[in-house]
Design a protein around this motif. Structure first.
Motif: not given
Length: 445
Positions: A129, A135, A189
């Protein structure tokens, strides 16, 4: 009609203890005892220094034909063979082992591993990410609508496949490992990425986890805040390597009830079963596990790579797909062995892979023809090798992207020059300048 429990799934006929798992010296001693072949036993000792191997008691006792281990597909799939390493690497590791120099052994082994492309498809550089939210290295986001989650407690398996493209997860090097320790990072996320419709819980094998741990990752996805997550997938080979995971009480029943809760929430629950050979579905525990899983409302899909020594013939795939359809498992992907690990031992030329897939498809009815393949999961995306064709005087591979970082490339046919020896994407050459668009690197998602 079979009786059912309160949860709505058939009760298991028997229960089994946790799997006995062999690795290292114990695995070497078992191979020597059952085969009486010191060369096979030596291969276990040497190759397992580089590539991870462990095998469950179920695989050893129920799936491997010990009358012909060297020719047995399940043995070849799960146990080391000397040809998994190049001759020079095998000799180098064997020499250091004999010398008993532990520090030098680590150096030699790490050098071999680094040359085996431990993270294919630019996983470490292009799938992680961005920096716009949490993340870390326990999440991958390659395609716009799909996020992969690697629960820390699920980064192992009941047994290891020798051809696993995620072998680097299991060798004890943190720099090569994806692992997410906090489910809150996953939901944080997703808060920032409402475009995500599919979450794939992967590993390793998430179903090595106790149900209470797995629930910490699944149940938050059922909250109204994550209504945009419409599909939850779980990648697993537990059906093949330890079907008692779905049979044993109490945790087997708890697992099935968790799956029922996911289905009742309105999400599509897909169990992505890694099935490489018909023998994996032939045992009574495996078939009973399938019956119980289907009763939860989950959809079962199968996928596996085409592997030399294991399933590199059309009859094996046709039988596998027919058996799957009869058990209500949907054939999904026939992959090409990825460019990592013991690739040279297991790989099959693309031209032969096309022939095998086409011949297998011709042997089954329409319901068995849902397995797309051969498919290369590349840095660019999932590349389907549709076939081989003659364009004028030139022979070419006909290619198509099923998934891609750049969605504008999906579904458009393109061509590469035919090479009978090519086994992977990086060995292909675009036929023309316009085809070169598909071979150029693209920015990460």
């Amino acid at each position: 009609m079979s009786s059912v429990t309160q949860g709505g799934f058939p009760p298991p006929e028997r229960s089994a203890a946790a799997p006995g798992v062999l690795s290292g010296q114990r695995l070497r001693d078992l191979v020597l005892d059952r085969t009486k072949d010191p060369e096979l036993a030596e291969a276990v000792t040497v190759v397992s220094q580089v590539l991870p191997f462990k095998v469950s008691s179920y695989v050893l006792d129920e799936l491997i034909d010990w009358t012909d281990p060297a020719g047995d597909p399940i043995y070849r799939m799960t146990l080391p063979h000397r040809d998994m390493l190049g001759p020079g690497d095998f000799a180098a590791v064997a020499d250091v082992l004999r010398a008993g120099d532990c520090a030098q052994l680590r150096k030699v082994v790490d050098d071999v591993r680094d040359r085996l492309n431990p993270h294919p498809g630019d996983q470490l550089t292009r799938n992680l990410p961005g920096l716009d939210g949490p993340g870390g290295t326990g999440i991958q986001h390659k395609y716009r609508d799909t996020v992969l989650v690697f629960p820390r407690q699920g980064q192992t398996c009941h047994s290891y496949c020798g051809y696993c493209f995620r072998w680097a997860q299991f060798v004890g090097r943190p720099d090569l490992r994806f692992a997410l320790g906090d489910p809150g990072e996953m939901t944080a996320y997703l808060d920032r990425h409402p475009e995500v419709t599919d979450v794939l819980i992967t590993g390793g094998d998430p179903l090595v986890m106790r149900t209470e741990l797995l629930a910490r990752y699944l149940e938050p996805l059922l909250a109204p805040d994550y209504a945009h997550v419409r599909t939850i997938r779980i990648g697993t080979k537990a059906l093949s390597f330890w079907p008692y995971r779905f049979l044993d009480a109490p945790d087997g029943d708890h697992l099935l009830r968790l799956f029922e809760r996911v289905v009742r929430s309105g999400r599509h629950l897909a169990l992505m079963l890694h099935l490489s050979h018909p023998r994996e579905l032939a045992t009574k525990p495996a078939r009973q596990a399938v019956e119980r899983l289907l009763a939860t409302g989950a959809v079962l899909r199968s996928q596996a790579p085409l592997i030399r020594h294991v399933n590199d013939d059309a009859a094996t795939w046709a039988t596998l797909w027919q058996d799957e359809v009869s058990l209500s498992i949907v054939p999904y992907y026939l992959f090409v062995e990825r460019d990592t690990g013991a690739r040279e031992y297991y790989q099959v030329p693309l031209a032969r892979a096309v022939d095998i897939h086409h011949a297998a498809v011709r042997r089954v009815s329409g319901l068995g023809r849902t397995a797309r393949g051969p498919v290369m999961s590349t840095s660019l995306g999932k590349v389907l090798v549709s076939g081989v064709a003659d364009l004028g005087a030139e022979r070419v591979f006909v290619l198509q992207l099923l998934r891609a970082r750049d969605e504008n490339l999906v579904g458009r046919p393109f061509f590469a020059r035919f090479d009978p020896a090519a086994t992977w994407w990086d060995q292909l050459v675009p036929r023309s300048e316009s085809d070169g668009e598909f071979f150029r690197g693209l920015p990460p998602i």
